[in-house]
Design an enzyme around this catalytic site. Structure first.
Site, PDB file in Angstrom:
ATOM      1  N   HIS A 144     -24.413   3.943  18.758  1.00 21.40           N
ATOM      2  CA  HIS A 144     -23.800   4.622  19.901  1.00 21.40           C
ATOM      3  C   HIS A 144     -22.303   4.324  19.953  1.00 21.40           C
ATOM      4  CE1 HIS A 144     -25.618   0.744  21.281  1.00 21.40           C
ATOM      5  NE2 HIS A 144     -24.387   0.544  21.696  1.00 21.40           N
ATOM      6  N   ARG A 153     -23.501  -7.353  10.520  1.00 20.08           N
ATOM      7  CA  ARG A 153     -24.656  -7.505  11.394  1.00 20.08           C
ATOM      8  C   ARG A 153     -24.756  -6.204  12.172  1.00 20.08           C
ATOM      9  NH1 ARG A 153     -25.288  -6.897  17.184  1.00 20.08           N
ATOM     10  NH2 ARG A 153     -26.970  -8.235  17.888  1.00 20.08           N
ATOM     11  N   ASP A 196     -26.045  -3.886  15.114  1.00 14.54           N
ATOM     12  CA  ASP A 196     -26.585  -3.870  16.470  1.00 14.54           C
ATOM     13  C   ASP A 196     -27.743  -2.876  16.559  1.00 14.54           C
ATOM     14  OD1 ASP A 196     -26.256  -4.586  19.353  1.00 14.54           O
ATOM     15  OD2 ASP A 196     -25.839  -2.439  19.522  1.00 14.54           O
ATOM     16  N   GLU A 219     -30.168  -6.563  13.737  1.00 18.83           N
ATOM     17  CA  GLU A 219     -30.765  -7.006  14.992  1.00 18.83           C
ATOM     18  C   GLU A 219     -32.061  -6.208  15.156  1.00 18.83           C
ATOM     19  OE1 GLU A 219     -29.612  -7.425  19.717  1.00 18.83           O
ATOM     20  OE2 GLU A 219     -29.086  -5.603  18.621  1.00 18.83           O
ATOM     21  N   HIS A 263     -25.362 -14.127  22.370  1.00 19.21           N
ATOM     22  CA  HIS A 263     -24.705 -13.460  23.496  1.00 19.21           C
ATOM     23  C   HIS A 263     -25.675 -12.682  24.381  1.00 19.21           C
ATOM     24  CE1 HIS A 263     -25.009 -10.604  20.211  1.00 19.21           C
ATOM     25  NE2 HIS A 263     -24.847  -9.618  21.072  1.00 19.21           N
ATOM     26  N   ARG A 298     -21.854 -16.089  28.189  1.00 19.96           N
ATOM     27  CA  ARG A 298     -20.662 -15.652  27.451  1.00 19.96           C
ATOM     28  C   ARG A 298     -19.387 -16.291  27.989  1.00 19.96           C
ATOM     29  NH1 ARG A 298     -21.852  -9.129  26.479  1.00 19.96           N
ATOM     30  NH2 ARG A 298     -24.057  -9.357  25.894  1.00 19.96           N
TER      31      ARG A 298
END
Length: 530
Positions: free
Chosen positions: A177, A253, A255, A284, A347, A395
């Site tokens: 996205h 990595r 998402d 992920e 996170h 965070r």
């Protein structure tokens, strides 16, 4: 402690002494080559250190950057922690997503001494591309770096400095996205003739006018079925994935990687490998990982995380946890699991000190994180015991005021990293479950018998003694075993064999046992085994 850790490196030399090495069979030679190949692949068993650039290190010139944080963004003092804020209807997000602390790529580069000092080999950066929020998961432009973080040149400088130190750099790719305020999306939403119209799923059937990720109106999904989108993201030579790899990134990595689907993950991974052979693509993926590992190099191993935490919290019996762990390895295969990240916190998850406030329980979980197959993921601040609940409390800005060599969490973190660095089997070894009732036990082994490490954990609040069968045919009878972790003082198992070892493990205790051959005046039972 140092003596025990140093011991492991001398075990093989002590055993064979000046005896000429026995010839290898064809099977033994193939095993040697298999483990040598694993050892030469930086992705296997690496220690990963994760940072959010905005929160990791204060900018060296914050005043020069203040104009980059216009309202409704807020620039917070480094001493302030991160707290939830109200939902802002006009922004389609929560106020805390617009709180900033001012860290940037040059300040992160200046703190590489700290990361290297912990022993981490991989630096993983949460998204750095141009975006509106502090977390950057709402991209405006994947090719540009958010100005409050710096420039593409600043990234190249960070990567070059990391490489000079022998470290790798992994970036966060958010390719499912973009952000609602991205110029491409705004033009596509307003103009049916826009060149970007078919980059998104737009229409009255969608609340807000477009298909968005998990009902978050700030995150319109990309239409990956459009070849032009995939060319922009990873296929073309000047694509996002390939361009950053040329600039110094060593991997990505991804998402919400499972939402890209198997075919596009394979396509992206192949494109990354063509650009930089040996690069890492880790996803992920919260699902059971086995099928996904056919499409991608590695996963963030959430299945292993749930198993590990269920064990240490007493929610899962050790015998059941052992069976499930063996099943996970059998299903997924050890090769991709060695590259997969062993995550306890990050996170998106409350910090480990908040999840597991009981210190022995936390120590047990971390010891398993560093001894089970995979690449341990250290979330910045774990080395000083930072706490924090769910996002955004997890965070907060890095607590540099707590960093000191004698901090107990710093000492423990370095101890775990050193354990992994000094014991080859823990980095690249195969996994074999050890049957037990009240203990969680397993073996990590390589092509060399004396590199075998036996891990025995007691998650209960009572001491446990058990006799265990270790199915390693090359561990010789009457070989003493010594604990090289040192979490349980003075733990030496008197003798091994024939195939059995009896262990005493205190409550919340864990042993990492290494064979230590007896001094027999130059004689060795190991002289003709690898």
């Amino acid at each position: 402690m140092k003596t025990l850790l140093g011991l492991a490196g001398t075990l093989t030399a002590f055993a064979i002494g000046s005896i000429q090495a026995a010839p290898l069979t064809a099977t033994e030679s193939a095993e040697r080559d298999r483990f040598a190949a694993r050892e030469h692949d930086w992705r296997n068993g690496a220690v990963v250190y994760q940072i959010i650039v905005d929160r990791f290190a204060p900018s060296r010139d914050l005043d020069a950057k203040r104009a980059l944080y216009p309202a409704p963004k807020t620039l917070r003092p480094w001493s302030e922690t991160s707290k939830p804020g109200p939902y802002l209807e006009d922004q389609k997000l929560s106020a805390h997503e617009l709180d900033f602390w001012g860290g940037d790529l040059p300040s992160a580069t200046a703190k590489l001494d700290h990361v290297q000092g912990l022993g981490a080999q991989v630096l993983y950066l949460n998204p750095i591309h141009l975006a509106h929020t502090n977390h950057k998961y709402d991209a405006f432009d994947f090719q540009a770096i958010s100005p409050e973080y710096g420039t593409r040149a600043d990234f190249k400088a960070l990567a070059a400095e990391a490489h000079r130190r022998g470290m790798k750099v992994v970036l966060d790719g958010v390719f499912n996205h973009m952000g609602r305020n991205a110029p491409k999306f705004q033009d596509a939403l307003a103009n049916p003739q826009s060149r970007w119209r078919d980059w998104f799923a737009i229409g009255p059937q969608y609340r807000g006018g477009a298909r968005v990720w998990t009902a978050f109106q700030n995150l319109p999904e990309l239409n990956l079925e459009n070849l032009a989108v995939r060319k922009h993201l990873w296929l073309d030579r000047d694509s996002v994935v390939r361009g950053y790899l040329r600039d110094g990134a060593d991997g990505w990595r991804l998402d919400t990687a499972f939402e890209l689907g198997h075919a596009y993950l394979r396509e992206l991974t192949d494109a990354a490998h063509r650009e930089k052979p040996g690069s890492l693509v880790v996803g992920e993926i919260v699902n059971h990982p086995a099928a996904w590992l056919k499409s991608i190099d590695a996963v963030m191993n959430f299945t292993l995380r749930d198993l590990l935490l269920g064990l240490v919290r007493g929610e899962m019996e050790p015998a059941m946890a052992s069976r499930l762990m063996a099943r996970l390895v059998d299903d997924a295969g050890v090769e991709p699991l060695l590259k997969s990240w062993v995550v306890i916190d990050n996170h998106d998850i409350p910090r480990i000190a908040t999840q597991l406030p009981d210190l022995p329980q936390r120590r047990l979980a971390q010891a398993l994180q560093f001894t089970l197959p995979g690449a341990p993921n250290l979330y910045y601040g774990v080395e000083v015991g930072m706490t924090g609940g769910a996002d955004p409390e997890n965070r907060g800005p890095m607590r540099w005021d707590l960093v000191r060599d004698d901090h107990p969490e710093m000492v423990w973190t370095k101890q775990l990293v050193a354990l992994r660095q000094q014991h080859r089997a823990l980095r690249i070894g195969d996994y074999r479950a050890i049957d037990a009732q009240r203990l969680f036990a397993f073996e990590r082994h390589t092509d060399r018998a004396l590199e075998t490490r036996i891990v025995v954990a007691n998650p209960s609040d009572q001491p446990v003694r058990e006799r265990l069968l270790v199915r390693n045919a090359h561990l010789m009878d009457d070989t003493p075993m010594v604990d090289v972790l040192g979490l349980v003082p003075d733990s030496v198992v008197a003798g091994f064999g024939p195939g059995f070892v009896t262990v005493d493990v205190p409550p919340r205790g864990v042993l990492v046992l290494a064979p230590r051959p007896k001094d027999l005046g130059g004689y060795s039972r190991y002289k003709r085994v690898p």
